[in-house]
Write an enzyme that holds these catalytic residues in place. Structure first.
Site, PDB file in Angstrom:
ATOM      1  N   LEU A  40       0.886  -1.165   0.000  1.00 15.72           N
ATOM      2  CA  LEU A  40       0.000   0.000   0.000  1.00 15.72           C
ATOM      3  C   LEU A  40       0.919   1.208   0.000  1.00 15.72           C
ATOM      4  O   LEU A  40       1.854   1.268   0.804  1.00 15.72           O
ATOM      5  CB  LEU A  40      -0.873   0.042   1.254  1.00 15.72           C
ATOM      6  N   ASP A  41       0.688   2.169  -0.898  1.00 14.94           N
ATOM      7  CA  ASP A  41       1.558   3.335  -0.899  1.00 14.94           C
ATOM      8  C   ASP A  41       1.379   4.108   0.407  1.00 14.94           C
ATOM      9  O   ASP A  41       0.430   3.883   1.145  1.00 14.94           O
ATOM     10  CB  ASP A  41       1.316   4.204  -2.140  1.00 14.94           C
ATOM     11  N   SER A  42       2.298   5.002   0.687  1.00 18.60           N
ATOM     12  CA  SER A  42       2.274   5.683   1.992  1.00 18.60           C
ATOM     13  C   SER A  42       1.018   6.528   2.178  1.00 18.60           C
ATOM     14  O   SER A  42       0.586   6.746   3.308  1.00 18.60           O
ATOM     15  CB  SER A  42       3.528   6.535   2.181  1.00 18.60           C
TER      16      SER A  42
END
Length: 189
Positions: A40-42
């Site tokens: 999951l991207d930040s």
């Protein structure tokens, strides 16, 4: 074999090594030898699975296994049925066309925790929540899909992977749960 479910907080990067300006998985997970099964991207939050089993990690993360991942996206604007049909049919993102998926409007989720920091609020522009269920998970895919149909994502939360649902697991942001040897994750095999 270990399998952990984590509610990844907004702003956390999907790696265990320290980062100069952001929290990492090591700030939330103290179990040695586990690695994220997918990313999951930040700027995204929600359900992330971690395991020490390479076969299970591939089964969860690789698109060829067609494991459903369910997202709630708060988008800028008010998409209609035609937009949902475009999302569901597959979106040309330039470098690839997304697989068909399930897309539907949902009510603003009352069960969702507040994001810290909150999304920007603009009184003149409405926001809408969309639930997307996809079987692939390329880099920033959901964000790119909603932007490509004219409705940029403001907040993105992964709420389910296979048979697992973050709310039934009872995970608050930053909390994790050891799923092995429990059975709820059998649906991802």
């Amino acid at each position: 074999m270990r399998l952990l479910a984590l509610n990844k907080p907004f702003g956390t990067i999907c790696q265990f090594s320290p980062h100069e300006t952001r929290a990492s998985l090591a700030d939330w997970v103290k179990v040695p030898g586990v690695y994220p099964a997918g990313r999951l991207d930040s700027d995204s939050e929600g359900l992330l699975l971690l395991t020490d089993d390479g076969t299970l990690q591939a089964r969860i993360a690789e698109p060829r296994h067609k494991l459903v991942k369910r997202y709630w996206a708060q988008v800028e604007g008010a998409p209609d049925q035609a937009v949902l049909t475009k999302l569901a049919s597959g979106v040309d993102l330039g470098d690839f066309v997304t697989r068909p998926c399930h897309a539907q409007l949902i009510e603003p989720p009352a069960t969702l925790w507040p994001r810290n920091p909150p999304i920007r609020f603009r009184a003149a522009i409405p926001t809408t929540w969309i639930e997307l269920s996809i079987t692939e998970g390329k880099n920033r895919q959901v964000r790119r899909m909603t932007a490509a149909v004219g409705f940029p994502t403001l907040r993105l939360v992964r709420v389910g992977i296979g048979a697992l649902d973050i709310f039934s697991l009872g995970l608050e942001p930053g909390a994790s749960l050891d799923l092995a040897p429990r059975a709820p994750w059998d649906g991802i095999r």
